[in-house]
Design a protein around this motif. Structure first.
Motif, PDB file in Angstrom:
ATOM      1  N   GLY A  67      64.685  87.193  63.608  1.00  0.00           N
ATOM      2  CA  GLY A  67      64.264  88.322  62.775  1.00  0.00           C
ATOM      3  C   GLY A  67      62.764  88.530  62.843  1.00  0.00           C
ATOM      4  O   GLY A  67      62.265  89.672  62.875  1.00  0.00           O
ATOM      5  N   TYR A  68      62.016  87.428  62.894  1.00  0.00           N
ATOM      6  CA  TYR A  68      60.565  87.537  63.005  1.00  0.00           C
ATOM      7  C   TYR A  68      60.177  88.088  64.380  1.00  0.00           C
ATOM      8  O   TYR A  68      59.253  88.905  64.499  1.00  0.00           O
ATOM      9  CB  TYR A  68      59.911  86.175  62.780  1.00  0.00           C
ATOM     10  N   VAL A  69      60.899  87.656  65.414  1.00  0.00           N
ATOM     11  CA  VAL A  69      60.663  88.187  66.762  1.00  0.00           C
ATOM     12  C   VAL A  69      60.917  89.693  66.772  1.00  0.00           C
ATOM     13  O   VAL A  69      60.123  90.469  67.334  1.00  0.00           O
ATOM     14  CB  VAL A  69      61.571  87.485  67.795  1.00  0.00           C
ATOM     15  N   PHE A  70      62.015  90.104  66.133  1.00  0.00           N
ATOM     16  CA  PHE A  70      62.339  91.527  66.056  1.00  0.00           C
ATOM     17  C   PHE A  70      61.200  92.300  65.398  1.00  0.00           C
ATOM     18  O   PHE A  70      60.802  93.372  65.864  1.00  0.00           O
ATOM     19  CB  PHE A  70      63.628  91.730  65.260  1.00  0.00           C
ATOM     20  N   TRP A  71      60.658  91.760  64.291  1.00  0.00           N
ATOM     21  CA  TRP A  71      59.568  92.426  63.582  1.00  0.00           C
ATOM     22  C   TRP A  71      58.363  92.613  64.492  1.00  0.00           C
ATOM     23  O   TRP A  71      57.785  93.695  64.585  1.00  0.00           O
ATOM     24  CB  TRP A  71      59.185  91.602  62.347  1.00  0.00           C
ATOM     25  N   ARG A  72      57.973  91.543  65.192  1.00  0.00           N
ATOM     26  CA  ARG A  72      56.817  91.629  66.074  1.00  0.00           C
ATOM     27  C   ARG A  72      57.044  92.635  67.202  1.00  0.00           C
ATOM     28  O   ARG A  72      56.156  93.437  67.522  1.00  0.00           O
ATOM     29  CB  ARG A  72      56.495  90.250  66.654  1.00  0.00           C
ATOM     30  N   ALA A  91      44.907  95.594  71.946  1.00  0.00           N
ATOM     31  CA  ALA A  91      44.704  94.163  71.697  1.00  0.00           C
ATOM     32  C   ALA A  91      45.631  93.676  70.586  1.00  0.00           C
ATOM     33  O   ALA A  91      46.224  92.584  70.686  1.00  0.00           O
ATOM     34  CB  ALA A  91      43.250  93.902  71.327  1.00  0.00           C
ATOM     35  N   LYS A  92      45.773  94.468  69.518  1.00  0.00           N
ATOM     36  CA  LYS A  92      46.652  94.081  68.418  1.00  0.00           C
ATOM     37  C   LYS A  92      48.106  94.027  68.877  1.00  0.00           C
ATOM     38  O   LYS A  92      48.851  93.096  68.529  1.00  0.00           O
ATOM     39  CB  LYS A  92      46.503  95.059  67.255  1.00  0.00           C
ATOM     40  N   ARG A  93      48.504  94.989  69.668  1.00  0.00           N
ATOM     41  CA  ARG A  93      49.887  95.020  70.123  1.00  0.00           C
ATOM     42  C   ARG A  93      50.185  93.885  71.104  1.00  0.00           C
ATOM     43  O   ARG A  93      51.279  93.300  71.082  1.00  0.00           O
ATOM     44  CB  ARG A  93      50.196  96.388  70.741  1.00  0.00           C
ATOM     45  N   VAL A  94      49.215  93.553  71.938  1.00  0.00           N
ATOM     46  CA  VAL A  94      49.385  92.403  72.836  1.00  0.00           C
ATOM     47  C   VAL A  94      49.509  91.118  72.015  1.00  0.00           C
ATOM     48  O   VAL A  94      50.340  90.246  72.312  1.00  0.00           O
ATOM     49  CB  VAL A  94      48.205  92.305  73.828  1.00  0.00           C
ATOM     50  N   ALA A  95      48.677  90.990  70.966  1.00  0.00           N
ATOM     51  CA  ALA A  95      48.732  89.805  70.106  1.00  0.00           C
ATOM     52  C   ALA A  95      50.099  89.700  69.433  1.00  0.00           C
ATOM     53  O   ALA A  95      50.672  88.599  69.331  1.00  0.00           O
ATOM     54  CB  ALA A  95      47.626  89.866  69.062  1.00  0.00           C
ATOM     55  N   PHE A  97      52.879  90.906  70.595  1.00  0.00           N
ATOM     56  CA  PHE A  97      53.849  90.591  71.648  1.00  0.00           C
ATOM     57  C   PHE A  97      53.849  89.096  71.943  1.00  0.00           C
ATOM     58  O   PHE A  97      54.915  88.471  72.051  1.00  0.00           O
ATOM     59  CB  PHE A  97      53.519  91.386  72.911  1.00  0.00           C
ATOM     60  N   ILE A  98      52.662  88.511  72.062  1.00  0.00           N
ATOM     61  CA  ILE A  98      52.554  87.073  72.324  1.00  0.00           C
ATOM     62  C   ILE A  98      53.147  86.274  71.166  1.00  0.00           C
ATOM     63  O   ILE A  98      53.862  85.289  71.365  1.00  0.00           O
ATOM     64  CB  ILE A  98      51.086  86.680  72.564  1.00  0.00           C
ATOM     65  N   GLY A 100      55.497  87.249  69.191  1.00  0.00           N
ATOM     66  CA  GLY A 100      56.943  87.378  69.305  1.00  0.00           C
ATOM     67  C   GLY A 100      57.524  86.423  70.329  1.00  0.00           C
ATOM     68  O   GLY A 100      58.568  85.799  70.097  1.00  0.00           O
ATOM     69  N   LEU A 101      56.847  86.279  71.472  1.00  0.00           N
ATOM     70  CA  LEU A 101      57.321  85.370  72.510  1.00  0.00           C
ATOM     71  C   LEU A 101      57.307  83.922  72.023  1.00  0.00           C
ATOM     72  O   LEU A 101      58.242  83.151  72.292  1.00  0.00           O
ATOM     73  CB  LEU A 101      56.444  85.492  73.757  1.00  0.00           C
ATOM     74  N   ILE A 102      56.245  83.554  71.297  1.00  0.00           N
ATOM     75  CA  ILE A 102      56.131  82.179  70.791  1.00  0.00           C
ATOM     76  C   ILE A 102      57.283  81.856  69.842  1.00  0.00           C
ATOM     77  O   ILE A 102      57.935  80.811  69.960  1.00  0.00           O
ATOM     78  CB  ILE A 102      54.780  81.979  70.085  1.00  0.00           C
ATOM     79  N   TYR A 103      57.558  82.786  68.913  1.00  0.00           N
ATOM     80  CA  TYR A 103      58.627  82.518  67.945  1.00  0.00           C
ATOM     81  C   TYR A 103      60.009  82.669  68.566  1.00  0.00           C
ATOM     82  O   TYR A 103      60.974  82.069  68.079  1.00  0.00           O
ATOM     83  CB  TYR A 103      58.444  83.394  66.700  1.00  0.00           C
ATOM     84  N   ALA A 104      60.114  83.421  69.655  1.00  0.00           N
ATOM     85  CA  ALA A 104      61.375  83.451  70.397  1.00  0.00           C
ATOM     86  C   ALA A 104      61.644  82.071  70.984  1.00  0.00           C
ATOM     87  O   ALA A 104      62.787  81.589  70.991  1.00  0.00           O
ATOM     88  CB  ALA A 104      61.311  84.496  71.506  1.00  0.00           C
ATOM     89  N   GLY A 105      60.567  81.417  71.454  1.00  0.00           N
ATOM     90  CA  GLY A 105      60.702  80.062  71.970  1.00  0.00           C
ATOM     91  C   GLY A 105      61.136  79.083  70.894  1.00  0.00           C
ATOM     92  O   GLY A 105      62.000  78.216  71.132  1.00  0.00           O
ATOM     93  N   PHE A 106      60.575  79.225  69.687  1.00  0.00           N
ATOM     94  CA  PHE A 106      60.962  78.348  68.579  1.00  0.00           C
ATOM     95  C   PHE A 106      62.417  78.597  68.172  1.00  0.00           C
ATOM     96  O   PHE A 106      63.150  77.667  67.840  1.00  0.00           O
ATOM     97  CB  PHE A 106      60.042  78.555  67.379  1.00  0.00           C
ATOM     98  N   SER A 107      62.814  79.867  68.183  1.00  0.00           N
ATOM     99  CA  SER A 107      64.203  80.194  67.848  1.00  0.00           C
ATOM    100  C   SER A 107      65.151  79.565  68.858  1.00  0.00           C
ATOM    101  O   SER A 107      66.162  78.946  68.487  1.00  0.00           O
ATOM    102  CB  SER A 107      64.386  81.714  67.836  1.00  0.00           C
ATOM    103  N   PHE A 108      64.820  79.687  70.143  1.00  0.00           N
ATOM    104  CA  PHE A 108      65.639  79.081  71.197  1.00  0.00           C
ATOM    105  C   PHE A 108      65.722  77.567  71.008  1.00  0.00           C
ATOM    106  O   PHE A 108      66.785  76.962  71.150  1.00  0.00           O
ATOM    107  CB  PHE A 108      65.039  79.415  72.564  1.00  0.00           C
TER     108      PHE A 108
END
Length: 260
Positions: A67-72, A91-95, A97-98, A100-108
């Motif tokens: 859900g947090y990944v979805f939000w990002r 820059a904000k949107r890239v931040a 996105f990154i 989101g990727l980090i928390y996708a890794g934690f979710s996995f």
């Protein structure tokens, strides 16, 4: 955004709050000699895996972190805040996105632990990159990114903009005061931890150590250089950040405002 999507994003905020609260509690207990362990996000998930009903809790956390990944990702691609097409906006949107990727890794990782697969190195890909000829350059770039993130967290803690966003959300006075205090303490603690991660990563890159430092590395450095009391205070600050995320998740006035 529909109510279902908003609720999913709010669930994600709560899941992130749970992870940070657990990191803070475990590290504070370790700092004060009451058990626990210096722990990052993966360590917190490993701790959950060892508890009764750990599998169920990990699945819930894994879904919540999605859900947090979805939000990002919604912030990146739907751009509800209306970031302009300039360097600051990108820059904000890239931040986001990154993040989101980090928390996708934690979710996995949460799902991986839940279904009994903890073998193998989760950092294999990063390890391969860092062991290459450009490992020092990668470490320096990552360290600079961490430093920027640390500065931004401290800015969030002490800027009037943070207060204005909370005051404009229409929350009741007590909830507003708690959110402001928890947010200020939490962002400060997180900024400090990420700042030390940046320092250690940059130092490694500049000395050809080629190592990206983790939250646990930062905790160990704080304890060795400033003592267990300092580590305990920072850890309690991370609990405050978890509380901040819980409050954001609970009150649609502020959580939904950040989505639109």
């Amino acid at each position: 955004m529909s109510n279902k999507k908003e609720n999913f994003a709010r669930f994600g905020m709560a899941a992130k709050g749970a992870v940070y609260s657990l990191i803070g509690v475990l590290t504070a207990l370790a700092a004060f000699g009451q058990g626990g362990q210096k722990s990052g996000s993966k360590g917190a998930l490993q701790y959950v895996a060892q508890q009764s009903y750990g599998q169920i809790l990990l699945v819930i956390l894994g879904i919540g972190l999605l859900g947090y990944v979805f939000w990002r990702m919604y912030q990146v691609f739907a751009n509800p805040k209306g970031f302009e097409d300039n360097f600051k906006g990108y820059a904000k949107r890239v931040a986001f996105f990154i993040s989101g990727l980090i928390y996708a890794g934690f979710s996995f990782y949460a799902f991986k632990l839940a279904f009994g697969s903890s073998s193998g190195s989760s950092g294999g890909m990063m390890g391969s990159l860092m062991s290459g000829s450009n490992g020092d350059t990668i470490a320096i770039v990552i360290g600079i990114g961490m430093a920027i993130k640390a500065i931004y967290d401290l800015y969030r803690a002490y800027s009037n903009k943070f207060r204005e966003e909370v005051e404009e959300a229409g929350m009741d006075r007590k909830a507003q005061e708690l959110l402001l205090k928890a947010g200020k303490v939490g962002h400060t603690a997180r900024g400090i931890v990420i700042g030390f991660m940046a320092y250690l990563t940059l130092s490694s890159g500049l000395s050809s150590g080629n190592k990206v430092s983790t939250t646990t590395d930062a905790f160990s450095y704080i304890q060795s250089e400033f003592g267990s009391v300092a580590l305990g205070i920072v850890a309690i600050g991370l609990v405050a950040y978890g509380v901040y995320m819980f409050i954001k998740a609970k009150y649609p006035a502020i959580s939904v405002a950040s989505l639109r």
